[in-house]
Structure formats: C-alpha cells, structure tokens
Motif scaffolding. Sequence first.
Motif, PDB file in Angstrom:
ATOM      1  N   ASP A 197       0.827  -1.209   0.000  1.00 52.81           N
ATOM      2  CA  ASP A 197       0.000   0.000   0.000  1.00 52.81           C
ATOM      3  C   ASP A 197       0.860   1.257   0.000  1.00 52.81           C
ATOM      4  O   ASP A 197       0.558   2.234  -0.694  1.00 52.81           O
ATOM      5  CB  ASP A 197      -0.931  -0.005   1.215  1.00 52.81           C
ATOM      6  N   SER A 233     -11.462  -6.683  -6.485  1.00 55.42           N
ATOM      7  CA  SER A 233     -12.589  -7.132  -5.663  1.00 55.42           C
ATOM      8  C   SER A 233     -12.637  -6.378  -4.340  1.00 55.42           C
ATOM      9  O   SER A 233     -13.718  -6.057  -3.830  1.00 55.42           O
ATOM     10  CB  SER A 233     -12.480  -8.637  -5.412  1.00 55.42           C
ATOM     11  N   GLN A 234     -11.476  -6.069  -3.784  1.00 54.43           N
ATOM     12  CA  GLN A 234     -11.435  -5.306  -2.538  1.00 54.43           C
ATOM     13  C   GLN A 234     -11.976  -3.893  -2.746  1.00 54.43           C
ATOM     14  O   GLN A 234     -12.730  -3.373  -1.910  1.00 54.43           O
ATOM     15  CB  GLN A 234     -10.001  -5.247  -2.016  1.00 54.43           C
ATOM     16  N   ALA A 235     -11.617  -3.268  -3.867  1.00 52.50           N
ATOM     17  CA  ALA A 235     -12.124  -1.928  -4.159  1.00 52.50           C
ATOM     18  C   ALA A 235     -13.636  -1.951  -4.384  1.00 52.50           C
ATOM     19  O   ALA A 235     -14.356  -1.042  -3.951  1.00 52.50           O
ATOM     20  CB  ALA A 235     -11.413  -1.360  -5.387  1.00 52.50           C
ATOM     21  N   GLU A 236     -14.142  -2.997  -5.056  1.00 57.15           N
ATOM     22  CA  GLU A 236     -15.577  -3.114  -5.277  1.00 57.15           C
ATOM     23  C   GLU A 236     -16.324  -3.285  -3.958  1.00 57.15           C
ATOM     24  O   GLU A 236     -17.386  -2.681  -3.745  1.00 57.15           O
ATOM     25  CB  GLU A 236     -15.858  -4.308  -6.197  1.00 57.15           C
ATOM     26  N   ALA A 237     -15.770  -4.097  -3.058  1.00 56.51           N
ATOM     27  CA  ALA A 237     -16.400  -4.273  -1.747  1.00 56.51           C
ATOM     28  C   ALA A 237     -16.409  -2.964  -0.958  1.00 56.51           C
ATOM     29  O   ALA A 237     -17.386  -2.655  -0.258  1.00 56.51           O
ATOM     30  CB  ALA A 237     -15.659  -5.359  -0.961  1.00 56.51           C
ATOM     31  N   GLU A 238     -15.354  -2.181  -1.086  1.00 59.86           N
ATOM     32  CA  GLU A 238     -15.297  -0.902  -0.385  1.00 59.86           C
ATOM     33  C   GLU A 238     -16.338   0.066  -0.940  1.00 59.86           C
ATOM     34  O   GLU A 238     -16.992   0.797  -0.183  1.00 59.86           O
ATOM     35  CB  GLU A 238     -13.893  -0.304  -0.526  1.00 59.86           C
ATOM     36  N   ARG A 239     -16.525   0.073  -2.263  1.00 63.00           N
ATOM     37  CA  ARG A 239     -17.553   0.938  -2.857  1.00 63.00           C
ATOM     38  C   ARG A 239     -18.950   0.526  -2.408  1.00 63.00           C
ATOM     39  O   ARG A 239     -19.798   1.381  -2.113  1.00 63.00           O
ATOM     40  CB  ARG A 239     -17.439   0.902  -4.383  1.00 63.00           C
ATOM     41  N   GLU A 240     -19.213  -0.778  -2.344  1.00 60.36           N
ATOM     42  CA  GLU A 240     -20.520  -1.242  -1.878  1.00 60.36           C
ATOM     43  C   GLU A 240     -20.745  -0.864  -0.416  1.00 60.36           C
ATOM     44  O   GLU A 240     -21.857  -0.489  -0.024  1.00 60.36           O
ATOM     45  CB  GLU A 240     -20.615  -2.755  -2.058  1.00 60.36           C
ATOM     46  N   ARG A 241     -19.697  -0.959   0.388  1.00 59.58           N
ATOM     47  CA  ARG A 241     -19.833  -0.593   1.802  1.00 59.58           C
ATOM     48  C   ARG A 241     -20.190   0.882   1.949  1.00 59.58           C
ATOM     49  O   ARG A 241     -21.081   1.250   2.725  1.00 59.58           O
ATOM     50  CB  ARG A 241     -18.528  -0.890   2.534  1.00 59.58           C
ATOM     51  N   ARG A 242     -19.529   1.739   1.185  1.00 59.64           N
ATOM     52  CA  ARG A 242     -19.824   3.170   1.262  1.00 59.64           C
ATOM     53  C   ARG A 242     -21.234   3.467   0.773  1.00 59.64           C
ATOM     54  O   ARG A 242     -21.931   4.323   1.337  1.00 59.64           O
ATOM     55  CB  ARG A 242     -18.804   3.951   0.434  1.00 59.64           C
ATOM     56  N   LYS A 257     -23.846   1.491   0.944  1.00 59.16           N
ATOM     57  CA  LYS A 257     -24.794   1.069   1.975  1.00 59.16           C
ATOM     58  C   LYS A 257     -24.831   2.062   3.129  1.00 59.16           C
ATOM     59  O   LYS A 257     -25.898   2.337   3.690  1.00 59.16           O
ATOM     60  CB  LYS A 257     -24.414  -0.324   2.480  1.00 59.16           C
TER      61      LYS A 257
END
Length: 221
Positions: free
Chosen positions: A89, A137-146, A148
């Motif tokens: 990172d 996939s991690q970035a997509e999960a972060e976008r979905e979390r935001r 929600k």
Amino acid sequence: MVQIVPPGVYYAVPLVDTFRKVDLRVRTVEVPRQSVITRDGVSCSVDAVIYYSVVNAAAAICNVASYANSTFLLGQTTLRSVLGQVDLDTLLAKRDQIGEEMRKVLDKETESWGIRVSNVEIRDVVLPSDMIRFMASQAEAERERRAKIISADGEFQSSQKLAEAAAVMQREPMTLQLRYLQTLAQISAENNSTIVFPLPIDIFKALARNAESSPVSNAVH
C-alpha cells in the motif's frame, strides 16, 4: 598529478600527459525492472530512473573506475533494499516519498565519487494478475460498503423527518385533513379521471358545529 581545467584548448605531451573529459550535465540512469518482495510478502516488479550529475571531476575519475556503471549498479541494489522495507500500500500510494528516500541513500553513497544524485523516480509497478484481481474485488467491496452507509444514513434522516411530521399532525389534527385534501388535488390534476373517495366524518362534524354557532342559524330558530 591531477589537474582540473575549465573548457578550452590545451596541449598534452604525448606518452606523458593523459586527459579525460567529464560531462558535468545532469545524466539519467534507467534502472531496469527489478523483482522485489515488499515487507508484507507481495512479489512485484519495479523500475526507476535516477538523475545525477558530477560535481567533483577529480573524485569521479580517481576514486572509482567507472562512476556511471557504479551508479547504475548501486541504483539496482538500493531499489531492492528500500522497497523491501515498505508494504504494498505504501509503495502504490507514496512513490514520491520512496523515491526521496532512495535519493538520500544514493547521494550519501556516491558522495565520495564526486556524484550528486538530484532525483529518483519510481516509474512503474507491475503486480501479479491474481493480486490485481484481489485488489479489484477489494475496491468493489469498499464501494458497496460506502453505498450502503450512504443509503442507511439517508433512510435515518428520512425517518427523523417523518417522525417530526407525525408529531405535528398529532398535535394539530386538521393538518392531516389538509394534507389529505392536497394529495387528492394532486391526483386529480395528474390524471384526467373521476375519483370517488370517502370524506372524513370529522369534516362534517366541524361544518355542523360552525353552522350551529353562526348568526344565521340562530336567527332561523
């Protein structure tokens, strides 16, 4: 005896004097792509560009056999050494900071060669394909979390407004009737049709009370 002379025309005695021309302009060294393992165990390939110049021609000629080749090799080892101390990172987010750290290390090591390293740039970072898929996939999960969180926050604010409106209607019952009539007016304006709806009995009671208390009704009695 080593003598440094400025640009110009000079005479050299054959078999006695030798001369070397040293370019004092800024030069670039492209460090080829190196396989690096970061501190968190991720394997990647990184290349860089080193900008340096000769500030002491005598030291560059007398203290090292080939200052250009030595700077190139030192840049390779320094690149692997510095990047092995940072995680992935940090490597992706702070390239300028890592380049500055490399510059300080190289400048210190090449000082005795009469070399000044002015800048180091991390040019490209190549990750394995499985790591790229994982990061996507991690970035997509972060976008979905935001998304929600934003949706839940909007629903919470909406429920607060509805609760406030319900409290007002509870204190003032006529506001509910007015809202009811306003909704009916909107429906009739949008659709050109006949609407049959029940009229609340409270309206008739209110009209009856007004009729009984009016002066006209008293005169009739």
